[in-house]
Design a protein around this motif. Structure first.
Motif, PDB file in Angstrom:
ATOM      1  N   THR A  96       0.855  -1.178   0.000  1.00 15.89           N
ATOM      2  CA  THR A  96       0.000   0.000   0.000  1.00 15.89           C
ATOM      3  C   THR A  96       0.891   1.228   0.000  1.00 15.89           C
ATOM      4  OG1 THR A  96      -1.720  -1.138   1.251  1.00 15.89           O
ATOM      5  CG2 THR A  96      -1.778   1.267   1.283  1.00 15.89           C
ATOM      6  N   VAL A  97       0.551   2.213  -0.800  1.00 16.76           N
ATOM      7  CA  VAL A  97       1.219   3.510  -0.770  1.00 16.76           C
ATOM      8  C   VAL A  97       0.144   4.555  -0.507  1.00 16.76           C
ATOM      9  CG1 VAL A  97       3.139   2.862  -2.253  1.00 16.76           C
ATOM     10  CG2 VAL A  97       1.075   3.775  -3.286  1.00 16.76           C
ATOM     11  N   GLU A  98       0.517   5.590   0.242  1.00 22.33           N
ATOM     12  CA  GLU A  98      -0.459   6.607   0.585  1.00 22.33           C
ATOM     13  C   GLU A  98       0.238   7.939   0.795  1.00 22.33           C
ATOM     14  OE1 GLU A  98      -1.652   6.021   5.003  1.00 22.33           O
ATOM     15  OE2 GLU A  98      -1.249   4.027   4.192  1.00 22.33           O
ATOM     16  N   ALA A  99      -0.509   9.023   0.615  1.00 19.08           N
ATOM     17  CA  ALA A  99       0.044  10.361   0.782  1.00 19.08           C
ATOM     18  C   ALA A  99      -1.076  11.375   0.904  1.00 19.08           C
ATOM     19  CB  ALA A  99       0.928  10.722  -0.414  1.00 19.08           C
ATOM     20  N   TRP A 100      -0.777  12.476   1.576  1.00 20.87           N
ATOM     21  CA  TRP A 100      -1.607  13.665   1.525  1.00 20.87           C
ATOM     22  C   TRP A 100      -1.097  14.504   0.369  1.00 20.87           C
ATOM     23  CZ3 TRP A 100      -6.006  14.821   3.856  1.00 20.87           C
ATOM     24  CH2 TRP A 100      -6.357  14.146   5.038  1.00 20.87           C
ATOM     25  N   VAL A 101      -1.985  14.962  -0.501  1.00 24.26           N
ATOM     26  CA  VAL A 101      -1.599  15.706  -1.692  1.00 24.26           C
ATOM     27  C   VAL A 101      -2.419  16.989  -1.782  1.00 24.26           C
ATOM     28  CG1 VAL A 101      -1.537  15.658  -4.219  1.00 24.26           C
ATOM     29  CG2 VAL A 101      -0.984  13.600  -2.928  1.00 24.26           C
ATOM     30  N   TYR A 102      -1.746  18.083  -2.066  1.00 25.42           N
ATOM     31  CA  TYR A 102      -2.386  19.368  -2.339  1.00 25.42           C
ATOM     32  C   TYR A 102      -1.934  19.755  -3.738  1.00 25.42           C
ATOM     33  CZ  TYR A 102      -4.104  24.116  -1.475  1.00 25.42           C
ATOM     34  OH  TYR A 102      -4.792  25.305  -1.530  1.00 25.42           O
ATOM     35  N   ALA A 103      -2.715  19.401  -4.737  1.00 23.18           N
ATOM     36  CA  ALA A 103      -2.318  19.606  -6.137  1.00 23.18           C
ATOM     37  C   ALA A 103      -2.734  20.993  -6.601  1.00 23.18           C
ATOM     38  CB  ALA A 103      -2.940  18.547  -7.030  1.00 23.18           C
ATOM     39  N   GLN A 104      -1.791  21.678  -7.222  1.00 28.05           N
ATOM     40  CA  GLN A 104      -2.098  22.968  -7.822  1.00 28.05           C
ATOM     41  C   GLN A 104      -2.139  22.885  -9.345  1.00 28.05           C
ATOM     42  OE1 GLN A 104       0.994  25.123  -5.640  1.00 28.05           O
ATOM     43  NE2 GLN A 104      -0.657  26.239  -4.624  1.00 28.05           N
ATOM     44  N   ARG A 105      -1.583  21.807  -9.888  1.00 29.01           N
ATOM     45  CA  ARG A 105      -1.697  21.526 -11.323  1.00 29.01           C
ATOM     46  C   ARG A 105      -1.958  20.035 -11.458  1.00 29.01           C
ATOM     47  NH1 ARG A 105       3.601  22.715 -10.191  1.00 29.01           N
ATOM     48  NH2 ARG A 105       5.067  21.080 -10.689  1.00 29.01           N
ATOM     49  N   SER A 147      -8.149   3.988 -12.629  1.00 29.04           N
ATOM     50  CA  SER A 147      -8.313   5.433 -12.510  1.00 29.04           C
ATOM     51  C   SER A 147      -9.519   5.768 -11.655  1.00 29.04           C
ATOM     52  CB  SER A 147      -8.530   6.067 -13.887  1.00 29.04           C
ATOM     53  OG  SER A 147      -7.490   5.763 -14.755  1.00 29.04           O
ATOM     54  N   ASP A 148      -9.425   6.905 -10.979  1.00 28.05           N
ATOM     55  CA  ASP A 148     -10.561   7.504 -10.295  1.00 28.05           C
ATOM     56  C   ASP A 148     -11.468   8.085 -11.382  1.00 28.05           C
ATOM     57  OD1 ASP A 148     -12.330   9.119  -8.855  1.00 28.05           O
ATOM     58  OD2 ASP A 148     -10.765  10.007  -7.617  1.00 28.05           O
ATOM     59  N   PRO A 149     -12.747   7.749 -11.420  1.00 23.76           N
ATOM     60  CA  PRO A 149     -13.610   8.281 -12.487  1.00 23.76           C
ATOM     61  C   PRO A 149     -13.879   9.782 -12.355  1.00 23.76           C
ATOM     62  CG  PRO A 149     -14.882   6.961 -10.951  1.00 23.76           C
ATOM     63  CD  PRO A 149     -13.447   6.808 -10.556  1.00 23.76           C
ATOM     64  N   ALA A 150     -13.604  10.368 -11.203  1.00 28.54           N
ATOM     65  CA  ALA A 150     -13.871  11.797 -11.008  1.00 28.54           C
ATOM     66  C   ALA A 150     -12.622  12.623 -11.320  1.00 28.54           C
ATOM     67  CB  ALA A 150     -14.312  12.050  -9.570  1.00 28.54           C
ATOM     68  N   THR A 151     -12.825  13.870 -11.680  1.00 28.36           N
ATOM     69  CA  THR A 151     -11.719  14.798 -11.879  1.00 28.36           C
ATOM     70  C   THR A 151     -11.052  15.067 -10.533  1.00 28.36           C
ATOM     71  OG1 THR A 151     -12.800  15.835 -13.758  1.00 28.36           O
ATOM     72  CG2 THR A 151     -11.102  17.123 -12.646  1.00 28.36           C
ATOM     73  N   PHE A 152      -9.727  15.035 -10.507  1.00 27.30           N
ATOM     74  CA  PHE A 152      -8.993  15.277  -9.263  1.00 27.30           C
ATOM     75  C   PHE A 152      -9.085  16.762  -8.915  1.00 27.30           C
ATOM     76  CE2 PHE A 152      -5.430  15.564  -6.350  1.00 27.30           C
ATOM     77  CZ  PHE A 152      -5.541  14.369  -5.662  1.00 27.30           C
ATOM     78  N   PRO A 153      -9.471  17.091  -7.679  1.00 22.64           N
ATOM     79  CA  PRO A 153      -9.633  18.497  -7.314  1.00 22.64           C
ATOM     80  C   PRO A 153      -8.290  19.199  -7.092  1.00 22.64           C
ATOM     81  CG  PRO A 153     -10.237  17.087  -5.484  1.00 22.64           C
ATOM     82  CD  PRO A 153      -9.902  16.186  -6.629  1.00 22.64           C
ATOM     83  N   THR A 154      -8.243  20.470  -7.415  1.00 23.66           N
ATOM     84  CA  THR A 154      -7.059  21.276  -7.151  1.00 23.66           C
ATOM     85  C   THR A 154      -7.298  22.153  -5.925  1.00 23.66           C
ATOM     86  OG1 THR A 154      -7.832  22.997  -8.644  1.00 23.66           O
ATOM     87  CG2 THR A 154      -6.316  21.374  -9.560  1.00 23.66           C
ATOM     88  N   ASN A 155      -6.173  22.599  -5.347  1.00 21.22           N
ATOM     89  CA  ASN A 155      -6.183  23.563  -4.240  1.00 21.22           C
ATOM     90  C   ASN A 155      -6.991  23.113  -3.033  1.00 21.22           C
ATOM     91  OD1 ASN A 155      -4.523  25.412  -5.720  1.00 21.22           O
ATOM     92  ND2 ASN A 155      -6.353  25.903  -6.936  1.00 21.22           N
ATOM     93  N   SER A 156      -6.972  21.807  -2.774  1.00 24.81           N
ATOM     94  CA  SER A 156      -7.563  21.260  -1.551  1.00 24.81           C
ATOM     95  C   SER A 156      -6.800  19.984  -1.197  1.00 24.81           C
ATOM     96  CB  SER A 156      -9.052  20.966  -1.727  1.00 24.81           C
ATOM     97  OG  SER A 156      -9.254  19.901  -2.622  1.00 24.81           O
ATOM     98  N   TRP A 157      -6.718  19.711   0.091  1.00 30.61           N
ATOM     99  CA  TRP A 157      -6.006  18.514   0.536  1.00 30.61           C
ATOM    100  C   TRP A 157      -6.813  17.262   0.199  1.00 30.61           C
ATOM    101  CZ3 TRP A 157      -1.132  18.239   1.754  1.00 30.61           C
ATOM    102  CH2 TRP A 157      -0.478  19.387   2.187  1.00 30.61           C
ATOM    103  N   GLN A 158      -6.128  16.274  -0.344  1.00 30.19           N
ATOM    104  CA  GLN A 158      -6.719  14.975  -0.675  1.00 30.19           C
ATOM    105  C   GLN A 158      -5.819  13.889  -0.092  1.00 30.19           C
ATOM    106  OE1 GLN A 158      -9.711  14.759  -2.610  1.00 30.19           O
ATOM    107  NE2 GLN A 158      -9.647  16.940  -2.137  1.00 30.19           N
ATOM    108  N   TYR A 159      -6.439  12.920   0.571  1.00 31.04           N
ATOM    109  CA  TYR A 159      -5.693  11.773   1.088  1.00 31.04           C
ATOM    110  C   TYR A 159      -5.850  10.655   0.066  1.00 31.04           C
ATOM    111  CZ  TYR A 159      -4.287   7.908   4.042  1.00 31.04           C
ATOM    112  OH  TYR A 159      -3.660   6.798   4.548  1.00 31.04           O
ATOM    113  N   ILE A 160      -4.741  10.203  -0.516  1.00 31.46           N
ATOM    114  CA  ILE A 160      -4.819   9.178  -1.555  1.00 31.46           C
ATOM    115  C   ILE A 160      -4.077   7.928  -1.105  1.00 31.46           C
ATOM    116  CG2 ILE A 160      -5.094  10.813  -3.442  1.00 31.46           C
ATOM    117  CD1 ILE A 160      -2.091  10.323  -4.060  1.00 31.46           C
TER     118      ILE A 160
END
Length: 189
Positions: A96-105, A147-160
């Motif tokens: 298992t791999v996991e991370a908190w991600v805050y994507a801006q692009r 793949s995640d069927p939803a668009t990945f959100p930007t400018n918010s924290w996501q736990y993946i």
């Protein structure tokens, strides 16, 4: 986080590690709590420390979800944390791999394990979509990417998180999670 009661508002971050038979179950734990100008420390107890590569990486409390984090601002450089391959990363059954991600692009490699002539995986955002790709030792996609069927959100924290279970008879069981919710599962891909 835990606040102390002595009135100075000190915040403590607690980093956990899990053991079974005195062996760490976590192969790499990089909370970015202790870092030098070019290195982040592994809290798994296995000394799989990472080296910051790239001129646009900055680390500090202002970049973390809770505590420290690193900002990979990129630009024309390829910014990464490089962790040398050891047998700790020779995944033969499941991982298992996991991370908190805050994507801006939305075109980024997030977690990539790879070396020539070995099984590799890549957890990435590509075309606004969170994906997991597993390749065999000849660099061919050994199973379909999920793949995640939803668009990945930007400018918010996501736990993946992504899990891969390798079994020699039926191939791979792969699952992809975002914020604790299963967004795609592919048993025996």
């Amino acid at each position: 986080n835990v606040n102390d009661n002595d009135g100075n508002n000190t915040i403590f971050n607690i980093t956990s590690n899990w053991f079974e038979n005195n062996l760490s179950l976590i192969r790499l734990n990089l909370p970015f709590e202790r870092n030098t100008s070019n290195q982040v420390y592994d809290y798994s107890g296995l000394n799989n420390n990472g080296t910051l590569i790239g001129s646009k990486i900055t680390c500090g409390t202002q970049y973390g979800r809770s505590g420290f984090g690193c900002n990979f601002s990129g630009g024309s450089n390829f910014d990464v944390i490089n962790v040398n391959f050891t047998q700790d990363f020779n995944f033969t059954h499941e991982f298992t791999v996991e991370a908190w991600v805050y994507a801006q692009r939305l075109n980024n490699d997030l977690i990539n394990k790879g070396s020539d002539g070995a099984e590799t995986f890549n957890l990435l955002i590509q075309g606004n979509v969170l994906k997991l790709v597993v390749r065999n030792h000849t660099n061919e996609v050994s199973d379909p990417a999920i793949s995640d069927p939803a668009t990945f959100p930007t400018n918010s924290w996501q736990y993946i998180a992504a899990t891969v279970k390798i079994n020699s008879t039926n191939g791979l069981d792969m699952e992809l999670y975002r914020n604790g919710t299963l967004v795609f599962g592919a048993p025996n891909a």
